[in-house]
Scaffold this active site. Structure first.
Site: not given
Ligand code: GLC
Ligand code: CA
Length: 554
Positions: A96, A196, A246, A320-321
């Protein structure tokens, strides 16, 4: 055909996966010890969320050193062993890469804070009145997106927590540093990367107030994002690897560009539109039942839109979110097993690469934390306070968190029915729900009808049938919100996927004529098929196939 179209990816949140040394915190050796379990699922890759050196204010998404392992999770030797042992089992690791921001504890930021001009240019510092942030932009975790540093008489931008400072991608030195991180892990044998919030890396040339929103329209899919990604990919040679970005508040056109192979950016994108259909007026912190009409519409727009222009999506319900999908769109009380399997069926036969978040394959539920002291997540705690300030009672604020908190997915993996769910020998860093007594790996491995065994079948089907990997997609029952239905097509092969999203019996507006079809998978005991299929039982999934060929036959 690129390998990622055939693959299923398993996501691990190390802190909550398996604790190998009894300190209540999951770790890298814990993943190594469970590799045979992961292999038994039939998945091809593991994406692990970050385990790099970090103060863990955002559980590792605040990286203080991209090339060192946080001792809480293990050592570099552990990581090397994990990569090697996964490889022996035919599983690749995806790391990641949190490149939109670093922790404020990162050496670069510390140098910037000491006034080093070179490093100040690694971040986004702006002059301004100490009482007035440069713009009205809001942090995704609540409050202003700017923090004032009195010693420098400047503000810095943080789209997330105040300890996550946004990097300045306009600076070529920053881009070189990040390429170097990729090369470092690639040399260690990592097989892919998840990037990310990567569509937030390019900020606008001019920073101004957003009179219509929180600022996101200025920096989501920003002006140079495609250019930056192309450069990163070309210079590190990761175009042949599996990569996923993402994408936060993105749109279809940009995701086509991110993922169309001709663009040489990424293999695929995560987008989140389908996971906002239960946000009231787009607000995550206002409860509402899921709008199935909208859910179906969004899947259709994204699936057919990506197909038309040769883009590729990651398909998923959980990470995880996100809260647990069976608690969110299923019925964990009355139809736990059926609804978990139905939701899996919806996703796994779509066009795209499915992702499974640890415990999803067991139908793990939201843990039901009902006291603020049970929460650990920075976003949840910030919003709890914001909700109280806005006038919500404690009870109402907690009821919202119970459904919306990111900690819903972060409760420990449920391995068995023992006191700490087989996750650890001691009280873990975050609570375990009582239902681990029956929702756990050990119980489900024994039960041929379990959710776990159903997931294994779905993963296997994708490997086996070209139609699932590369077939075209057509949506069905668009006018019937309860039914999530689609067809996959490849040459003269056909797959018919029909799911009842609700807990009631549903009469199909248009019965299915079953002649010529064979049942492939479903979540109720197989019955002899009549000539027509007219009603679906609560949360029923039925998948029928015609003339489908396994990849070995082609
Ligand atoms: C993404 C991750 C999340 C994190 C955010 C900031 O959305 O999945 O868990 O808090 O980025 O890095
Ligand atoms: Ca541990």
């Amino acid at each position: 055909m690129a390998d990622f179209r055939r693959s299923t990816i398993y996501q691990i949140y190390p802190k909550s996966f398996y604790d190998s040394n009894g300190d209540g915190i999951g770790d890298i050796r814990g993943i190594i010890e469970k590799l045979d379990y992961i292999k038994s699922l039939g998945v091809d890759y593991i994406w692990s969320t970050p385990f790099f050196v970090s103060p863990l204010n955002d559980n590792g998404y605040d990286v203080a050193d991209y090339k060192k392992i946080n001792p809480l999770f293990g050592t570099m030797a552990d990581i090397e062993e994990l990569i090697a042992k996964a490889k022996e089992r035919g599983i690749g690791l995806m790391f990641d890469m949190v490149f939109n921001h670093t922790s404020t504890q990162h050496e670069w930021f510390q140098k910037a804070l000491s006034g080093d001009k070179e490093y100040m240019d690694y971040y986004i510092f702006k002059d301004g009145d100490p009482k007035n942030p440069p713009t009205n932009w809001q942090s995704k975790f609540g409050g202003s997106a700017w923090e004032y540093v009195p010693a420098l008489e400047k503000w810095y931008l943080h789209l997330f927590d105040v300890t996550q400072a946004d990097l300045n991608w306009e600076n070529p030195r920053v881009r070189e540093e990040l390429k170097d991180v990729i090369r470092f892990w690639k040399n260690k044998g990592v097989k892919g990367f998840r990037f990310d919030v990567v569509n937030l890396i390019s900020k606008p040339n001019v920073f101004k107030d957003d009179t219509l929103g929180d600022g996101r329209r200025f920096y989501s899919d920003g002006p140079h994002v495609h250019e930056f990604l192309k450069e990163l990919v070309a210079d590190t040679g990761i175009d042949k690897m599996i990569t996923v970005g993402e994408m936060s508040s993105t749109n279809l056109d940009n995701c086509i560009r991110y993922s169309n192979p001709d663009e040489k950016e990424l293999s695929m994108c995560f987008n989140f539109h389908h996971l906002k259909v239960d946000y009231k007026d787009g607000n995550k912190w206002e409860l509402m039942n899921a709008d199935y009409r909208k859910l179906k519409e969004l899947f259709e727009i994204w699936q057919t839109g990506m197909e038309k222009q040769n883009g590729w999506n990651a398909v998923f319900w959980c990470n995880h979110d996100q809260p647990r999908i069976v608690s969110r769109m299923g019925d964990e009380k009355n139809y736990w097993k059926q609804s978990a399997k139905m939701l899996a069926t919806c996703i796994h036969l779509l066009r795209g690469t499915p992702y499974i978040f640890q415990g999803e394959e067991l139908g793990m539920t939201n843990p039901g934390y009902n006291d603020i002291s049970e929460y650990r997540d920075v976003e949840s705690i910030n919003y709890y306070n914001i909700l109280l300030k806005e006038g919500k009672t404690q009870k109402d604020a907690l009821a919202i968190l119970e459904q919306r908190s990111r900690d819903n997915s972060r409760s420990p993996m449920q391995w068995n029915s023992e006191k700490y769910a087989g996750f650890s020998e001691c009280n873990p860093w975050i609570g375990i729900p009582d239902n681990h007594k029956y929702i756990n790996v050990a119980a489900q491995e024994q039960d041929p009808d379990s959710i776990l065994n159903y997931y294994k079948k779905l993963i296997h089907l994708r490997k086996q049938y070209a139609i699932i990997q590369e077939g075209a997609i057509e949506f069905l029952y668009q006018k019937q919100p309860e039914i999530f239905g689609y067809k996959r097509l490849l040459d003269d092969q056909e797959l018919l996927v029909i799911n009842n999203l609700t807990g009631g019996e549903v009469v199909l507006q248009k019965p299915v004529i079953c002649k010529g079809y064979a049942p492939l998978i479903g979540n109720y005991p197989h019955e002899i098929f009549g000539n027509t299929l007219e009603t679906l039982k609560p949360y029923e999934s039925i998948v029928l196939s015609k003339g489908i060929k396994s990849t070995d036959e082609i």
